[in-house]
Design a protein around this motif. Structure first.
Motif, PDB file in Angstrom:
ATOM      1  N   THR A   1       4.543 -28.978  24.712  1.00 18.21           N
ATOM      2  CA  THR A   1       3.269 -29.688  24.796  1.00 18.21           C
ATOM      3  C   THR A   1       2.980 -30.420  23.488  1.00 18.21           C
ATOM      4  OG1 THR A   1       2.403 -28.013  26.300  1.00 18.21           O
ATOM      5  CG2 THR A   1       0.782 -29.376  25.164  1.00 18.21           C
ATOM      6  N   LEU A   2       2.481 -31.644  23.606  1.00 17.17           N
ATOM      7  CA  LEU A   2       2.071 -32.410  22.430  1.00 17.17           C
ATOM      8  C   LEU A   2       0.549 -32.337  22.312  1.00 17.17           C
ATOM      9  CD1 LEU A   2       4.287 -35.600  22.794  1.00 17.17           C
ATOM     10  CD2 LEU A   2       4.654 -33.642  21.296  1.00 17.17           C
ATOM     11  N   SER A   3       0.046 -32.248  21.080  1.00 24.25           N
ATOM     12  CA  SER A   3      -1.402 -32.174  20.883  1.00 24.25           C
ATOM     13  C   SER A   3      -1.947 -33.306  20.017  1.00 24.25           C
ATOM     14  CB  SER A   3      -1.792 -30.834  20.251  1.00 24.25           C
ATOM     15  OG  SER A   3      -1.176 -30.700  18.981  1.00 24.25           O
TER      16      SER A   3
ATOM     17  N   ILE B   1       5.837 -42.877  13.398  1.00 23.23           N
ATOM     18  CA  ILE B   1       4.796 -42.262  14.220  1.00 23.23           C
ATOM     19  C   ILE B   1       5.166 -40.787  14.347  1.00 23.23           C
ATOM     20  CG2 ILE B   1       5.946 -42.918  16.378  1.00 23.23           C
ATOM     21  CD1 ILE B   1       3.077 -43.207  17.570  1.00 23.23           C
ATOM     22  N   THR B   2       4.178 -39.911  14.201  1.00 17.70           N
ATOM     23  CA  THR B   2       4.430 -38.475  14.209  1.00 17.70           C
ATOM     24  C   THR B   2       3.772 -37.829  15.419  1.00 17.70           C
ATOM     25  OG1 THR B   2       4.503 -38.486  11.795  1.00 17.70           O
ATOM     26  CG2 THR B   2       4.215 -36.350  12.849  1.00 17.70           C
TER      27      THR B   2
ATOM     28  N   ALA C   1       1.440 -25.640  18.029  1.00 16.09           N
ATOM     29  CA  ALA C   1       1.955 -24.634  17.092  1.00 16.09           C
ATOM     30  C   ALA C   1       2.103 -25.186  15.675  1.00 16.09           C
ATOM     31  CB  ALA C   1       3.297 -24.113  17.584  1.00 16.09           C
ATOM     32  N   GLY C   2       1.884 -26.503  15.497  1.00 16.87           N
ATOM     33  CA  GLY C   2       1.981 -27.091  14.172  1.00 16.87           C
ATOM     34  C   GLY C   2       3.310 -27.749  13.864  1.00 16.87           C
ATOM     35  N   LEU C   3       4.268 -27.648  14.772  1.00 16.73           N
ATOM     36  CA  LEU C   3       5.551 -28.320  14.566  1.00 16.73           C
ATOM     37  C   LEU C   3       5.366 -29.813  14.783  1.00 16.73           C
ATOM     38  CD1 LEU C   3       7.766 -25.870  16.636  1.00 16.73           C
ATOM     39  CD2 LEU C   3       7.504 -25.928  14.158  1.00 16.73           C
ATOM     40  N   SER C   4       6.114 -30.617  14.042  1.00 16.35           N
ATOM     41  CA  SER C   4       5.974 -32.065  14.215  1.00 16.35           C
ATOM     42  C   SER C   4       7.325 -32.754  14.086  1.00 16.35           C
ATOM     43  CB  SER C   4       4.993 -32.636  13.191  1.00 16.35           C
ATOM     44  OG  SER C   4       5.475 -32.465  11.888  1.00 16.35           O
TER      45      SER C   4
END
Length: 165
Positions: free
Chosen positions: A106-108, A120-121, A126-129
Motif C-alpha cells: 500500500t502507498l500512503s 518523485i518519492t 510503514a515508512g519505507l520509500s
C-alpha cells in the motif's frame, strides 16, 4: 466502506463522467506540481475535490492495474482512490498499491522535492520509500489548437506575403 461522506460531498466540487474527470484529475496533478500521468484510471464515474482541505477522490467502475513501462512497476488502483492534495505532495492516499517482488504494498504518500531534483518519492504507511524519475509518470498531452490561433497565423502569414512583394 467509502471514505466520502455526505458531509464531505456537500463541501466539494463534484464532476461526473470519464472524460471530464480525466481532465480534472490531470489538471489537479499539474496544479499541485505532480506529473499528470500519476493516476491513469479508466472509466471514472465521479471525482470530487474539497478546496479548503485538499481532500480529493476518484471513483471508477472497477479496479485497474497499470504498468508504468519506464520503471517496470505495476500499480493497482481500487474502485475508490482518495487523498489529501497539497503543493508538491499527495498524502493520506488510499486505494493505491504497488508490487515489489511478489507482494502488493500500500502507498500512503507521494511527493516531489522542492526545489525540484527530478525525482518523485512514494512512501508506505510503514515508512519505507522509493524514488523514481518524475519523467516516468508524465504523459504527453495532445495539443489543442483553437480557431483564433490558427486564424491569427493565417493573417500573420498574409501580412508577411504582402511585405515581401
Amino acid at each position: 466502506m467509502s471514505l466520502v461522506t455526505e458531509e464531505i460531498r456537500s463541501k466539494a466540487e463534484i464532476y461526473n463522467g470519464d472524460a471530464l474527470c480525466q481532465e480534472k484529475s490531470k489538471f489537479l496533478l499539474k496544479e499541485i506540481g505532480l506529473p499528470n500521468g500519476l493516476l491513469p484510471l479508466q472509466d471514472i464515474l465521479e471525482c470530487g475535490y474539497v478546496k479548503e482541505t485538499g481532500f480529493v477522490w476518484l471513483r471508477q467502475k472497477k479496479s485497474t492495474t497499470h504498468k508504468f513501462e519506464k520503471i517496470g512497476k505495476p500499480v493497482s488502483y481500487a474502485t475508490e482512490v482518495t487523498a489529501i492534495a497539497e503543493q508538491n505532495r499527495i498524502k493520506k492516499l488510499t486505494g493505491v498499491k504497488t508490487k515489489e517482488l511478489l507482494i502488493w504494498i500500500t502507498l500512503s504518500d507521494i511527493y516531489v522535492d522542492d526545489p525540484p531534483t527530478g525525482k518523485i518519492t512514494f512512501k508506505t504507511p510503514a515508512g519505507l520509500s522509493r524514488s523514481f524519475p518524475v519523467s516516468a509518470f508524465e504523459v504527453e498531452e495532445p495539443v489543442k489548437e483553437n480557431k483564433d490561433a490558427s486564424a491569427s497565423k493565417e493573417v500573420a502569414g498574409a501580412a508577411l506575403q504582402v511585405k515581401e512583394v
